[in-house]
Design a protein around this motif. Structure first.
Motif, PDB file in Angstrom:
ATOM      1  N   PRO A  67       3.951  -9.389 -12.702  1.00 58.53           N
ATOM      2  CA  PRO A  67       4.064 -10.036 -11.387  1.00 58.53           C
ATOM      3  C   PRO A  67       3.840 -11.544 -11.496  1.00 58.53           C
ATOM      4  N   SER A  68       4.242 -12.230 -10.452  1.00 56.91           N
ATOM      5  CA  SER A  68       4.053 -13.675 -10.379  1.00 56.91           C
ATOM      6  C   SER A  68       3.125 -13.999  -9.216  1.00 56.91           C
ATOM      7  N   VAL A  69       2.676 -15.237  -9.145  1.00 58.22           N
ATOM      8  CA  VAL A  69       1.828 -15.668  -8.036  1.00 58.22           C
ATOM      9  C   VAL A  69       2.593 -15.545  -6.715  1.00 58.22           C
ATOM     10  N   VAL A  70       3.928 -15.732  -6.780  1.00 56.98           N
ATOM     11  CA  VAL A  70       4.756 -15.617  -5.570  1.00 56.98           C
ATOM     12  C   VAL A  70       4.672 -14.202  -5.004  1.00 56.98           C
ATOM     13  N   ILE A  71       4.744 -13.195  -5.867  1.00 60.41           N
ATOM     14  CA  ILE A  71       4.668 -11.806  -5.405  1.00 60.41           C
ATOM     15  C   ILE A  71       3.288 -11.508  -4.825  1.00 60.41           C
ATOM     16  N   TYR A  72       2.250 -11.960  -5.528  1.00 51.87           N
ATOM     17  CA  TYR A  72       0.896 -11.759  -5.001  1.00 51.87           C
ATOM     18  C   TYR A  72       0.741 -12.426  -3.629  1.00 51.87           C
ATOM     19  N   THR A  73       1.317 -13.610  -3.480  1.00 55.17           N
ATOM     20  CA  THR A  73       1.229 -14.336  -2.204  1.00 55.17           C
ATOM     21  C   THR A  73       1.881 -13.545  -1.079  1.00 55.17           C
ATOM     22  N   SER A  74       3.081 -12.984  -1.351  1.00 58.64           N
ATOM     23  CA  SER A  74       3.780 -12.183  -0.336  1.00 58.64           C
ATOM     24  C   SER A  74       2.958 -10.970   0.070  1.00 58.64           C
ATOM     25  N   LEU A  75       2.382 -10.281  -0.924  1.00 62.74           N
ATOM     26  CA  LEU A  75       1.588  -9.085  -0.628  1.00 62.74           C
ATOM     27  C   LEU A  75       0.348  -9.427   0.193  1.00 62.74           C
ATOM     28  N   ILE A  76      -0.361 -10.463  -0.226  1.00 65.64           N
ATOM     29  CA  ILE A  76      -1.591 -10.849   0.475  1.00 65.64           C
ATOM     30  C   ILE A  76      -1.273 -11.257   1.906  1.00 65.64           C
ATOM     31  N   LYS A  77      -0.223 -12.034   2.084  1.00 68.55           N
ATOM     32  CA  LYS A  77       0.176 -12.451   3.436  1.00 68.55           C
ATOM     33  C   LYS A  77       0.582 -11.243   4.282  1.00 68.55           C
ATOM     34  N   GLY A  78       1.308 -10.308   3.658  1.00 69.34           N
ATOM     35  CA  GLY A  78       1.748  -9.121   4.389  1.00 69.34           C
ATOM     36  C   GLY A  78       0.585  -8.309   4.921  1.00 69.34           C
ATOM     37  N   PHE A  79      -0.436  -8.095   4.086  1.00 70.27           N
ATOM     38  CA  PHE A  79      -1.598  -7.310   4.527  1.00 70.27           C
ATOM     39  C   PHE A  79      -2.452  -8.075   5.525  1.00 70.27           C
ATOM     40  N   LEU A  80      -2.564  -9.400   5.366  1.00 68.74           N
ATOM     41  CA  LEU A  80      -3.325 -10.190   6.329  1.00 68.74           C
ATOM     42  C   LEU A  80      -2.631 -10.221   7.683  1.00 68.74           C
ATOM     43  N   ASP A  81      -1.291 -10.333   7.685  1.00 69.51           N
ATOM     44  CA  ASP A  81      -0.546 -10.307   8.945  1.00 69.51           C
ATOM     45  C   ASP A  81      -0.734  -8.974   9.666  1.00 69.51           C
ATOM     46  N   SER A  82      -0.949  -7.911   8.906  1.00 60.01           N
ATOM     47  CA  SER A  82      -1.198  -6.585   9.494  1.00 60.01           C
ATOM     48  C   SER A  82      -2.682  -6.338   9.729  1.00 60.01           C
ATOM     49  N   GLN A  83      -3.492  -7.392   9.546  1.00 60.80           N
ATOM     50  CA  GLN A  83      -4.944  -7.359   9.746  1.00 60.80           C
ATOM     51  C   GLN A  83      -5.633  -6.348   8.836  1.00 60.80           C
ATOM     52  N   MET A  84      -5.086  -6.134   7.655  1.00 62.34           N
ATOM     53  CA  MET A  84      -5.705  -5.264   6.647  1.00 62.34           C
ATOM     54  C   MET A  84      -6.392  -6.168   5.622  1.00 62.34           C
ATOM     55  N   VAL A  85      -7.519  -6.720   6.056  1.00 64.78           N
ATOM     56  CA  VAL A  85      -8.192  -7.767   5.286  1.00 64.78           C
ATOM     57  C   VAL A  85      -8.748  -7.225   3.971  1.00 64.78           C
ATOM     58  N   SER A  86      -9.329  -6.031   3.997  1.00 68.31           N
ATOM     59  CA  SER A  86      -9.947  -5.491   2.776  1.00 68.31           C
ATOM     60  C   SER A  86      -8.900  -5.259   1.694  1.00 68.31           C
ATOM     61  N   THR A  87      -7.721  -4.755   2.077  1.00 64.70           N
ATOM     62  CA  THR A  87      -6.651  -4.524   1.093  1.00 64.70           C
ATOM     63  C   THR A  87      -6.160  -5.856   0.523  1.00 64.70           C
ATOM     64  N   ALA A  88      -6.000  -6.850   1.409  1.00 70.97           N
ATOM     65  CA  ALA A  88      -5.573  -8.172   0.952  1.00 70.97           C
ATOM     66  C   ALA A  88      -6.596  -8.763  -0.011  1.00 70.97           C
ATOM     67  N   SER A  89      -7.864  -8.539   0.290  1.00 70.70           N
ATOM     68  CA  SER A  89      -8.933  -9.053  -0.577  1.00 70.70           C
ATOM     69  C   SER A  89      -8.910  -8.389  -1.949  1.00 70.70           C
ATOM     70  N   SER A  90      -8.659  -7.077  -1.974  1.00 69.91           N
ATOM     71  CA  SER A  90      -8.614  -6.368  -3.259  1.00 69.91           C
ATOM     72  C   SER A  90      -7.425  -6.835  -4.103  1.00 69.91           C
ATOM     73  N   ILE A  91      -6.278  -7.140  -3.458  1.00 71.20           N
ATOM     74  CA  ILE A  91      -5.110  -7.648  -4.180  1.00 71.20           C
ATOM     75  C   ILE A  91      -5.416  -9.030  -4.753  1.00 71.20           C
ATOM     76  N   LEU A  92      -6.108  -9.848  -3.967  1.00 71.13           N
ATOM     77  CA  LEU A  92      -6.489 -11.175  -4.451  1.00 71.13           C
ATOM     78  C   LEU A  92      -7.427 -11.063  -5.650  1.00 71.13           C
TER      79      LEU A  92
END
Length: 611
Positions: free
Chosen positions: A293-318
């Motif tokens: 994966p690239s930082v771009v893919i990680y960025t998309s995933l983190i933004k996607g989960f944060l937009d859905s207010q799934m903060v814990s999942t976004a944090s684990s991906i980070l």
């Protein structure tokens, strides 16, 4: 024809003319091994010499040509030499040359005639090169003229020439004519279909895209990796993820290696449609294929989960990203600041900003804009001086627009107006966000007449503004109680067929309800559907709340039926209002029976009954 060639030889031969005019061009001589030393000392004829032409020499020569006509003739002569092909730089140089010649001689026929006068032999290749230069320069009218002149000279346009015409038709918006031209091309090749697909993707023309793709496969041609990525990206932007997934399957079937860019497009597409779970599944599949994966893919995933207010999942991906050795870049940090601010995590967002210095990242204008958004949403305006001292960014249009938004929300409308004047003095060209900030500032400062006049000037001199600008003036007028004036502007926008969206209608409906015009609000609601604008949950909540205040039970039930058919859920406040109306209008047993009946027919969601 004899007259043409005699006229050319009277002046000089093409080769002599070119070499006399081009003293800067170096010529290298090569002798044959059988030639004696005595022969080498003698002047060799041109037939025993061979010119070594390089792109650097050609470009230098074109720049130093004494006239545009000689530059064009030299360009054509070089193209005829064995194993030599002009590079992009040479074609870019010739765009300006041919544009000047066209301005002087007006028509392609006259340019060709002048080329003959200096000794150029006109061949099909001459027209193909002229066609390509005009095509590259975007001189589409001359492209069509060159194509027609080919036939006049007795040359049949080949597939390349027809591909150029088809591409120009697409770029000029004549899609049907371009498709017709494609079908009438006798010897279609890969480039024919590739040009069509790329243009159709830009136009988001799904129907023709599928038709051209099927035709392409039937004739034994297959899209390359770059084209498949363009198609994939088009489907994702249109929200057609099923088709995008089919493209991925096609790539695997054809044995094409799925690049990290393809995975990135798909993952970002699912995240944009608020399906981060599916995006995460694709991410896991990507890892299983051995693709890093690239930082771009990680960025998309983190933004996607944060937009859905799934903060814990976004944090684990980070955390996973950092454990894999990827350090967050400035783009990701800006995304984190923006997304955390929008979901109310103001302290966490500010903490990301503070950590930038530890990560040795320099804040940019987008960092500043995200922080301004944080301040406006949290209403902690005292933080602005601290942020301003920590972010040294160049003032550009993005920063100015963010400041306009900040001043309006912070309650400093006059500051917004002054900033707009400053932007004009600095030479900035305002965009729709600038207009929104200015209109908001003027209305907030109660300079209503000025705001309306500015709005009228904007739609007169900037006719391409979108629905946001029309909506903002109506909304701001309603906020300061100028309902009649707001509705008047909205009705004018309807008559003039300005671009309006569901938010525009909702704001107007809200204004009518606030001014007590419930029937007019319902009429606008009906017109909205007739105009092809689908109501959303806010629309339904607005209109049914209005009829609840009017205690019109018949209309409330009718609207509840429409809401059920649309599959929209009302918010708890509206449902409580509906329930209260029913209980106040009928005896208890009758009301309870009505609620149960509405619940059984799906008019009331389960959670509302148990609330």
């Amino acid at each position: 024809m004899i007259r043409r060639y005699n006229r050319g030889f009277l002046h000089s031969t093409p080769r002599t003319l070119i070499l006399k005019a081009l003293p800067c061009m170096s010529v290298h001589c090569f002798s044959s091994p059988e030639v004696s030393a005595a022969d080498e000392s003698q002047n060799l004829s041109w037939e025993k010499r061979r010119l070594t032409i390089t792109p650097q020499i050609v470009h230098s020569t074109l720049l130093n040509c004494p006239s545009n006509l000689i530059a064009l003739s030299f360009f054509l002569w070089c193209a005829k030499q064995p194993n030599y092909f002009h590079d992009v730089l040479a074609f870019d140089c010739m765009v300006n040359v041919l544009a000047r010649l066209t301005k002087k001689y007006v028509t392609v026929r006259r340019i060709v005639g002048e080329l003959e006068n200096v000794g150029c032999v006109i061949k099909p290749q001459t027209f193909l090169l002229l066609l390509r230069i005009y095509w590259r320069g975007g001189l589409y009218g001359m492209v069509f003229e060159t194509f027609e002149e080919m036939s006049t000279f007795g040359f049949t346009p080949n597939t390349f020439a027809r591909n150029v015409i088809m591409d120009v038709l697409f770029k000029m918006g004549h899609v049907d004519a371009a498709i017709k031209f494609l079908k009438e091309t006798q010897f279609r090749n890969f480039l024919t279909f590739n040009i069509a697909l790329c243009n159709l993707c830009k136009l988001s023309d799904l129907s023709n895209m599928k038709d051209v793709s099927r035709r392409m496969f039937r004739e034994g041609h297959y899209p390359n990796v770059k084209t498949l990525e363009i198609i994939l990206n088009c489907f994702c932007k249109m929200g057609r993820l099923a088709e995008a997934y089919q493209v991925l399957c096609l790539m695997i079937t054809l044995g094409i290696s799925v690049s990290v860019n393809v995975w990135s497009i798909l993952i970002d597409g699912f995240c944009r449609l608020r399906q981060p779970g599916m995006a995460n599944c694709l991410f896991k599949k990507m890892l299983m294929t051995g693709c890093s994966p690239s930082v771009v893919i990680y960025t998309s995933l983190i933004k996607g989960f944060l937009d859905s207010q799934m903060v814990s999942t976004a944090s684990s991906i980070l955390n996973r990203m950092e454990s894999d050795g990827y350090a967050p870049d400035l783009v990701l940090c800006n995304v984190l600041i923006d997304c955390l601010s929008k979901i109310g995590k103001y302290d966490d967002a500010f903490g990301i900003f503070v950590s930038l210095s530890e990560r040795k990242l320099i804040p940019d204008s987008y960092t500043f804009c995200s922080l301004l958004s944080n301040i406006c949403l949290s209403r902690r305006f005292s933080l602005l001086p601290k942020i301003a001292s920590g972010v040294a960014v160049e003032v550009d249009l993005v920063v100015c627009n963010s400041l306009l938004n900040y001043f309006c929300k912070a309650g400093y409308p006059l500051h917004a107006v002054e900033l707009y004047d400053y932007m004009l003095d600095r030479g900035f060209t305002p965009d729709k966000y600038s207009f929104v900030g200015l209109l908001g500032g003027l209305c907030g400062a109660r300079r209503i007449d000025e705001a309306v006049n500015v709005y009228k000037g904007i739609i007169m001199y900037c006719p391409g503004v979108d629905a946001h600008v029309h909506t903002i003036i109506i909304d701001r007028l309603i906020r300061v109680g100028k309902y009649h004036r707001a509705i008047k502007l909205f009705r004018r926008a309807l008559v003039e067929k300005y671009p309006l969206d569901v938010i525009s209608y909702n704001v107007a409906i809200y204004g009518l309800l606030k001014s007590g015009k419930i029937r007019e609000a319902f009429t606008l609601y009906s017109q909205m559907k007739e105009d092809g604008v689908l109501p959303n949950s806010w629309t339904y909540n607005l209109i049914i709340s209005g009829f609840c205040k009017e205690r019109d039970i018949k209309m409330v039930k009718q609207l509840m039926q429409e809401i059920s058919e649309a599959g929209v859920e009302l918010d708890h406040h509206t449902m409580n209002t509906v329930t209260k109306l029913l209980f106040n209008s009928h005896p208890y047993p009758s009301t309870l029976n009505q609620l149960i009946e509405m619940w059984n027919s799906g008019l009331i969601p389960d959670q509302a009954m148990y609330a």
